[in-house]
Structures are given as C-alpha cells and as structure tokens.
Design an enzyme around this catalytic site. Structure first.
Site, mmCIF file in Angstrom:
data_model
loop_
_atom_site.group_PDB
_atom_site.id
_atom_site.type_symbol
_atom_site.label_atom_id
_atom_site.label_comp_id
_atom_site.label_asym_id
_atom_site.label_seq_id
_atom_site.Cartn_x
_atom_site.Cartn_y
_atom_site.Cartn_z
ATOM 1 N N THR A 140 0.843 -1.188 0.000
ATOM 2 C CA THR A 140 0.000 0.000 0.000
ATOM 3 C C THR A 140 0.882 1.242 0.000
ATOM 4 O OG1 THR A 140 -1.651 1.327 1.187
ATOM 5 C CG2 THR A 140 -0.248 -0.059 2.534
ATOM 6 N N ASP A 142 -0.050 3.995 1.146
ATOM 7 C CA ASP A 142 -0.392 4.764 2.348
ATOM 8 C C ASP A 142 0.499 4.440 3.540
ATOM 9 O OD1 ASP A 142 -2.704 6.298 1.433
ATOM 10 O OD2 ASP A 142 -3.688 4.364 1.243
ATOM 11 N N GLU A 248 -5.283 14.896 0.859
ATOM 12 C CA GLU A 248 -6.655 14.855 0.355
ATOM 13 C C GLU A 248 -7.656 14.626 1.482
ATOM 14 O OE1 GLU A 248 -6.845 11.561 -2.366
ATOM 15 O OE2 GLU A 248 -6.451 10.057 -0.816
#
Length: 427
Positions: A140, A142, A248
């Site tokens: 990932t 993230d 975001e």
C-alpha cells in the site's frame, strides 16, 4: 508429496512495485518442488470467484523479468471487492474453485482489507480441513498496514516510490513557484492519503534542510482553515511566496464524498477537492502579498509514475514476494511476509513473518511526535525514517523506439472446470 498449484492475486490500489512482488512470487516458486503451476487471478479475488486464472508458469521468462519495470496492476489486474463475513456463497465458491484446480497455495497481495480476506480464507480452509496454505503479501502506498510502533512491519512496498515521487515533484514545484511567484505566490498541491499522513509528509524529503517556503498539512494536522490561512500569510511575509502540500483527507468540510466498495472515500471521484477548497479560501480571505493562490492536484500518477520508482522499494517488494512464496511452500498458513528494520545506523532490513490476524484490518497511524507543534510540518525523526526508502538513484527503464518496454503476458488461461458464477456483491 505431489505438487499443488499456487494462485496469486492482487487487491486495492496498485503501486509502482506491486509487480515486483509478483515477480518475486513467480520466480521463487520455481525453487520449490511442491509448487506446481503458478496462476494469477485476473482482478484479484474476483478472478478466483470467476475462475479466471492466467497461467504465469507458461509465460515467457522475459515477460516475468520485465515485471520489475512495469507499474500498477495491468499485468494480472486488481480489484476492490471485499469478501464480507455474510457472503457465505462467495467463500464456498473460493473453496470449490481451489479444489477444482488443485490449488494448495493462495497468496494475496494488498493492504489491510486484503490481509483480512487472506486471513478469512486461511481460517475457512482450516475449519474445512482443506489442504490450503494462505499467505499475505503487504502492499500500500499509504504505509498504514501494521502497528504504529513499527514492530509488525516497518514500511509497506509502494510507499518508498510514492515518497520519491513527492520528493522530486516538490523540488520541481518549488522551482516553478520561485519563477512565477510575482503573479502566483502560493502553490497548493494535494497528495493522496485519506486518513494517514505518510504521503504528504514525504514532501519534506525535497527539502530536508528546510530552505524552501514549504508548509505540509496532513489529515492528522491539528489545524483549521483559519490557521492555515494565517500560516500561509506568515510564510508570505517572510519569504514572499509559499508552497503548500496538503493531504486529500485534510478536514475542510463537506466535499460531496463518494466511497468505494471497501467503504473508503475516493477523493478523486468526489465533487470537490481539498486543494480547490483551500485555494478558494485563500483567495477569498486574501493574501498579504499581490497575486493569487493556485492549485495542482496529481492523481493516480502518484502511484504509477515508474520513472520515479525507488530502486530500494523495488528490491524490497521483490524480496517480500519471495518470502511469501517460501512461507507458502513451507505450509506456514495464516501469515504475512514482513519487512523489519535492523537497529543499526546504516539502513538494513530483514524479512520475516507476522500472523495475518494481527494485520487484518489494522491501521497504522502517523506518529504524533513526528508532527511539529504548529501542525504544518514534520520532524527530523520522520526524515530519518523515510529517507532510506527512496534510495540514491533513478531507475533505468528498458526502452524500445523511445517507448518503455512493459510486460505483455500472452492470453494463456487455465481451463475453466466449473459453471459460471456471479459474485454475491455484484448481484
């Protein structure tokens, strides 16, 4: 002991290095006599349910080798389909498909939700007495799989490359801002990261000596829009210009958010972006210098820009794929291959295993101690953590006639043996 086949699948958002892990799996499988054919499930667990298996063992070895330079999931595909506990028909179908194709090993490459799926399949196989080994492969951008103490896994493949992307992107953006600042003194750039701040934090790698007029806001930053406006103007008074990197997931109120099948907000599909809200707010409230704020919203290029891929990230992703295959061959079901940082001043890692139940649906948080008290930057401890992951060189890509040479698998599929099936969530 007769050989059993191996199925490898991918789930969630892809990365620059996801195929490097796939390469590690396929090439390591050749070393184990108890592993037969290696199949790639087309589009993750959906490919298992639909019995769509690409025969990776039958592919040209050159195409397998090119996976190192091929970004995202175009090779065998990924999905955002989650096997939820009540979808008993889906679980039964997985078992049927694996039995029909003599599958004894299942490797799932993905993030927290994917580790949950791998864990559920491992548990189901155990209950049913099925000879199936299920292993997770971490992935990932993230960097949110595991624990916040970094004891289960130090970092996930994909993060080093997206961090390198932001390191270079902010360098270039700062040059742009320095040149255009009389008209556009503020540049706001939006980074991926719904709830976890590792991606926007990587902007600091562009300026470890803190010479740029750079402000960084993560989803966890304890700031309001009003505070952000004040801090931007403070930077403008000191430097005449300002580069803002913002997550975001930074709280700016409603964006008309849309969610995917995992329940995660998909900001790039929502009605408004955080970046645009911030730009509008700054321009409406006013800057303390002449000119306007403008915005830049990179999209999925953050995770597929292969030219920015970290060589360190590629090597580690490959090794984690190898380790997962080794765990499978040794029938160590219910584990995820993991990477741990050695306690040494010089960066080095080791590869091990961690129980899937510990990482399934886990969610690492960005350490509060790494966020500066003013909420608009990260500490030197973060720089020391992240800097080794981006490496010291640029990747050299294979080219033909000016275009990058990517993996191109032949359409060789395992013969289907069961009736067609429509996944439960698609009905």
């Amino acid at each position: 002991m007769s050989a059993k086949n191996l199925v490898v699948a991918q789930s969630g958002g892809p990365t620059c290095v996801i195929n490097s892990s796939l390469q590690g799996v396929v090439e390591a499988a050749r070393c184990f006599e108890n592993i037969g054919a290696v199949y790639g499930a087309a589009h993750g667990i959906e490919g298992v349910l639909k019995e769509d298996f690409i025969n990776l063992s039958a592919q040209n070895p050159q195409e397998i080798a090119l996976l190192r330079y091929t970004p995202v999931a175009g090779s065998i595909g990924t999905c955002r389909y989650k096997l939820k506990s009540h979808q008993t028909e889906d679980f039964e179908r997985v078992i049927e498909v694996f039995k029909a194709h003599n599958v004894g090993y299942f490797l799932y490459n993905g993030g927290n939700d994917s580790m949950d799926t791998a864990n559920k399949i491992a548990e189901l196989a155990k209950v049913r007495g099925l000879d199936l080994t299920a292993v997770g492969v971490p992935k990932t951008i993230d960097n949110d799989v595991g624990d916040s103490e970094f004891k289960l896994i130090d970092h996930t493949p994909g993060y080093g490359s997206v961090a390198k992307y932001w390191m270079h992107t902010v360098q270039y953006a700062n040059q742009e801002n320095a040149g255009s600042s009389p008209a556009d003194p503020v540049l706001v750039m939006q980074a991926m990261g719904r709830k976890i701040g590792f991606i926007p934090a990587a902007a600091r790698l562009a300026d470890p000596n803190r010479e740029m007029p750079l402000l960084i806001y993560m989803a966890e930053s304890p700031c309001s829009l009003e505070q952000l406006h004040d801090q931007v103007n403070e930077k403008l008074r000191a430097c005449g210009r300002c580069v803002v990197v913002i997550s975001e997931g930074f709280n700016v109120g409603s964006l008309g958010e849309l969610k995917d099948s995992f329940g995660h907000t998909t900001f790039s599909s929502s009605q408004m972006t955080v970046c645009q809200k911030v730009v509008n707010y700054l321009n409406e409230k006013g800057l303390c210098v002449k000119g306007n704020a403008r915005g830049n919203v990179p999209g999925t290029d953050q995770r597929h820009s292969m030219a920015y891929a970290s060589v360190v990230d590629l090597d580690e992703a490959y090794a984690l794929g190898q380790k997962a295959c080794e765990l499978a061959a040794k029938e160590e079901s219910g584990f995820m291959s993991t990477i741990l940082r050695e306690t040494s001043p010089i960066y080095s890692v080791s590869y091990d295993k961690v129980p899937l139940q510990l990482v399934a649906n886990s969610e690492r948080t960005f350490p509060k101690a790494w966020i500066t008290p003013d909420g608009c930057d990260v500490s030197d401890d973060f720089i020391r953590y992240a800097k080794p992951l981006v490496g010291h060189e640029m990747l050299t890509l294979p080219m033909i006639d000016g275009r990058q040479r990517l993996t191109q698998f032949a359409p060789i599929y395992a013969e289907k043996k069961l009736p067609e099936y429509l996944p439960q969530a698609a009905r």
